[in-house]
Design a protein around this motif. Structure first.
Motif, PDB file in Angstrom:
ATOM      1  N   ILE A   1      -2.202 -10.154 -19.789  1.00 31.59           N
ATOM      2  CA  ILE A   1      -2.015  -9.031 -19.406  1.00 31.59           C
ATOM      3  C   ILE A   1      -0.834  -8.398 -20.113  1.00 31.59           C
ATOM      4  CG2 ILE A   1      -1.162  -7.007 -17.816  1.00 31.59           C
ATOM      5  CD1 ILE A   1      -2.586  -8.322 -15.665  1.00 31.59           C
TER       6      ILE A   1
ATOM      7  N   PHE B   1       1.618   0.319 -13.499  1.00 34.05           N
ATOM      8  CA  PHE B   1       1.392  -0.913 -13.137  1.00 34.05           C
ATOM      9  C   PHE B   1       1.882  -1.356 -12.143  1.00 34.05           C
ATOM     10  CE2 PHE B   1       2.937  -5.363 -13.362  1.00 34.05           C
ATOM     11  CZ  PHE B   1       1.901  -5.976 -13.364  1.00 34.05           C
TER      12      PHE B   1
ATOM     13  N   GLU C   1       7.407  -8.919  -5.061  1.00 30.70           N
ATOM     14  CA  GLU C   1       7.056  -9.778  -6.419  1.00 30.70           C
ATOM     15  C   GLU C   1       8.228 -10.001  -7.462  1.00 30.70           C
ATOM     16  OE1 GLU C   1       3.579  -8.698  -8.488  1.00 30.70           O
ATOM     17  OE2 GLU C   1       2.808  -7.901  -6.327  1.00 30.70           O
TER      18      GLU C   1
ATOM     19  N   LEU D   1       6.355 -10.141 -14.118  1.00 33.12           N
ATOM     20  CA  LEU D   1       5.457  -9.745 -12.960  1.00 33.12           C
ATOM     21  C   LEU D   1       3.953  -9.665 -13.781  1.00 33.12           C
ATOM     22  CD1 LEU D   1       7.222  -6.711 -11.322  1.00 33.12           C
ATOM     23  CD2 LEU D   1       6.946  -9.075 -10.583  1.00 33.12           C
ATOM     24  N   ALA D   2       4.051  -9.150 -15.119  1.00 35.94           N
ATOM     25  CA  ALA D   2       2.564  -9.085 -15.638  1.00 35.94           C
ATOM     26  C   ALA D   2       2.090 -10.636 -15.802  1.00 35.94           C
ATOM     27  CB  ALA D   2       2.928  -8.560 -17.097  1.00 35.94           C
TER      28      ALA D   2
ATOM     29  N   ARG E   1       2.316  -2.584  -6.590  1.00 40.22           N
ATOM     30  CA  ARG E   1       3.040  -3.794  -6.334  1.00 40.22           C
ATOM     31  C   ARG E   1       4.105  -3.784  -5.293  1.00 40.22           C
ATOM     32  NH1 ARG E   1      -0.280  -5.879 -10.302  1.00 40.22           N
ATOM     33  NH2 ARG E   1       0.168  -7.896  -9.300  1.00 40.22           N
TER      34      ARG E   1
ATOM     35  N   THR F   1       6.770  -0.774  -1.738  1.00 40.56           N
ATOM     36  CA  THR F   1       6.271  -1.193  -3.274  1.00 40.56           C
ATOM     37  C   THR F   1       7.233  -0.408  -4.071  1.00 40.56           C
ATOM     38  OG1 THR F   1       5.098   1.237  -3.051  1.00 40.56           O
ATOM     39  CG2 THR F   1       3.897  -0.969  -2.019  1.00 40.56           C
TER      40      THR F   1
ATOM     41  N   GLY G   1       2.402 -12.629 -20.074  1.00 41.84           N
ATOM     42  CA  GLY G   1       2.496 -11.201 -19.717  1.00 41.84           C
ATOM     43  C   GLY G   1       3.375 -10.468 -20.986  1.00 41.84           C
TER      44      GLY G   1
ATOM     45  N   ASP H   1       2.491 -13.282 -13.758  1.00 43.36           N
ATOM     46  CA  ASP H   1       2.201 -13.548 -12.496  1.00 43.36           C
ATOM     47  C   ASP H   1       0.852 -12.989 -11.994  1.00 43.36           C
ATOM     48  OD1 ASP H   1       4.168 -15.078 -12.071  1.00 43.36           O
ATOM     49  OD2 ASP H   1       5.372 -13.773 -10.984  1.00 43.36           O
ATOM     50  N   ALA H   2       0.607 -11.577 -12.277  1.00 40.91           N
ATOM     51  CA  ALA H   2      -0.740 -10.657 -12.078  1.00 40.91           C
ATOM     52  C   ALA H   2      -1.793 -11.312 -13.053  1.00 40.91           C
ATOM     53  CB  ALA H   2      -0.380  -9.466 -12.332  1.00 40.91           C
ATOM     54  N   ALA H   3      -1.424 -11.821 -14.236  1.00 44.82           N
ATOM     55  CA  ALA H   3      -2.464 -12.334 -15.076  1.00 44.82           C
ATOM     56  C   ALA H   3      -2.933 -13.540 -14.864  1.00 44.82           C
ATOM     57  CB  ALA H   3      -1.723 -12.154 -16.437  1.00 44.82           C
ATOM     58  N   LYS H   4      -2.298 -14.437 -14.031  1.00 41.32           N
ATOM     59  CA  LYS H   4      -2.787 -15.749 -13.953  1.00 41.32           C
ATOM     60  C   LYS H   4      -4.146 -15.862 -13.379  1.00 41.32           C
ATOM     61  CE  LYS H   4       1.339 -18.720 -13.608  1.00 41.32           C
ATOM     62  NZ  LYS H   4       0.597 -19.612 -14.557  1.00 41.32           N
TER      63      LYS H   4
END
Ligand SMILES: [Mg+2]
Length: 438
Positions: A158, A168, A176, A148-149, A172, A195, A138, A151-154
């Motif tokens: 990203i 972004f 997280e 965070l990026a 969320r 969020t 990320g 984790d979101a990319a996995k």
């Protein structure tokens, strides 16, 4: 950067025949307890971390259970970090398969022929090619957001461009955010903030009033206005400790003692390498029913010698284990109240500390050259001998068993370090009880 299902990926890197198949790694004392890592293919079948291995085999009969190879995982991790460190002068490793790189400190000429996104993709590709494991990444304006990026990319990559942070984060969950405790989470929920979008809409003075500086930072973060330099923490050490779950519940207390002394020898070596000595040591022994015993010892003067430290530990061990009967599961040794160890040469000839330092250096060099332990203390030799007698697999790992333990103890899969404070408190309590008895 973060390795994908790292242990499972390592197994595949070590055995290419596993490629494309559902693979999971079993933890526990025999390597078939609970699943400690599963690759994506296995996850598609519903195999998850923390599930019992027999359950995983039931829902995914074609999957492969691998016993953990921690030594190899560490080697692979090292290779990964060797690649990473070529890409930025600021690399902060946070776990065996995870680290942050700071590009903002780099010379502008780097970006003449590439963008930071391409640069990241290149790193991922190189690790895939040369180390053989997939990594996700990320890219963002702060390490928190980059995490965070990632984790979101996995699995994948990203980039959150400057100015897109708020968008972004908007939907969320605040959960997280790593390191967000249950209490803060509850307090945020009470304000209606589930969020980051909700947080961003709260008045910043309210967050500040409720949570202090942290609240203010969270508000800035949620609004995409948080930036921080990535700093290597080079704080002085306050403790040196080790926490080991034995490969099996050890009913033989002499064997447990031998392990304790061997581990203490290793820690004492580390202590001296960092030019430190210790004033206080403690030993905590946990049994297979999670009850524990232990004690601590305070030296009159700071110490750095194996023999003195081991003698004190043996004393604590024998004092604490009298009347105990349960098998030993876990041993924790801590050294704290540390003092500088002056190894500077003096005019009056070689000091004791200096000679020890030379011995440590020589042992370290031999170890590097021969890739094994050519020099052993009596305790280490005895341990090796015992291992041969017991024919136990070497399942000592500084990462996973501890996590498993943490999970059992605290009911969460959180980072063991997150509970460090509570650990220390328990330790203090145990040692106080011990002092009380005597
Ligand atoms: Mg990972």
């Amino acid at each position: 950067m973060d390795g994908d299902s790292f242990f499972a990926s390592c197994e595949i890197a070590l055995n290419r025949n596993l490629e494309g198949r559902p693979v999971w790694v079993g933890g526990g004392r025999r390597g078939d307890g609970i699943v400690i890592a599963a690759n994506r293919t296995a996850k598609k079948f519903g195999v998850t971390t923390g599930m019992a291995c027999f359950e995983a085999a039931r829902i995914c009969p074609r999957g492969v259970l691998c016993r953990p190879h921690y030594t190899e995982y560490r080697d692979i991790s090292q290779k990964m970090f060797r690649v990473l460190e070529q890409y930025s002068p600021t690399l902060v490793p946070v776990s065996i398969d995870e680290g942050f790189l700071d590009f903002s400190t780099m010379d502008q000429t780097v970006w003449r022929n590439t963008t930071s996104a391409d640069y990241v993709k290149q790193i991922c590709q190189r690790i895939k090619n040369e180390v053989g494991i997939p990594v996700s990444a990320g890219l963002a304006s702060s390490s928190r957001l980059a995490k965070l990026a990632t984790d979101a990319a996995k699995p994948g990559f990203i980039e959150i461009s400057i100015g897109e942070e708020k968008e972004f984060l908007k939907d969320r969950s605040v959960r997280e955010l790593s390191g967000l405790g249950k209490n803060r989470q509850r307090a945020l929920a009470a304000l209606g903030a589930m969020t980051f979008g909700h947080v961003a809409n709260l008045p910043s003075h309210l967050l500040r009033k409720k949570f202090g500086i942290w609240g203010q930072q969270l508000w800035l973060f949620a609004n995409g206005r948080w930036s921080e330099p990535l700093l290597l923490e080079v704080k002085d050490r306050t403790t040196i400790s080790s926490n080991t779950t034995l490969p099996y519940d050890e009913p033989d207390y002499e064997a447990a003692l031998t392990f304790t002394l061997s581990e203490a020898t290793r820690l004492a070596g580390q202590l001296r390498r960092e030019q430190l000595q210790t004033r206080e040591i403690s030993l905590t022994i946990r049994f297979n029913d999670f009850s524990e015993t232990g004690g601590s010892h305070r030296f009159q003067h700071p110490q750095f010698q194996n023999s003195l430290i081991n003698t004190a530990l043996e004393g604590i061990f024998r004092d604490s284990m009298g009347g105990q009967f349960r098998p030993v599961r876990q041993i924790r040794i801590a050294m704290w109240n540390l003092a500088r160890l002056d190894t500077q040469p003096t005019l009056w000839g070689r000091t004791y500390a200096e000679r020890w330092g030379a011995l440590d250096d020589a042992a370290h060099k031999l170890q590097e050259q021969l890739k094994k332990t050519p020099l052993m203390t009596g305790a280490q030799l005895a341990l090796q001998h015992l291992d041969g007698v017991h024919k136990n697999p070497k399942a000592k790992c500084p990462f996973v068993p501890q996590r498993e333990m943490v999970k059992k103890l605290w009911g969460t899969d959180a980072d063991p370090l997150a509970h460090k404070g509570e650990w220390e408190k328990r330790l203090a309590k145990v040692s106080k009880q011990h002092q009380h008895q005597h």
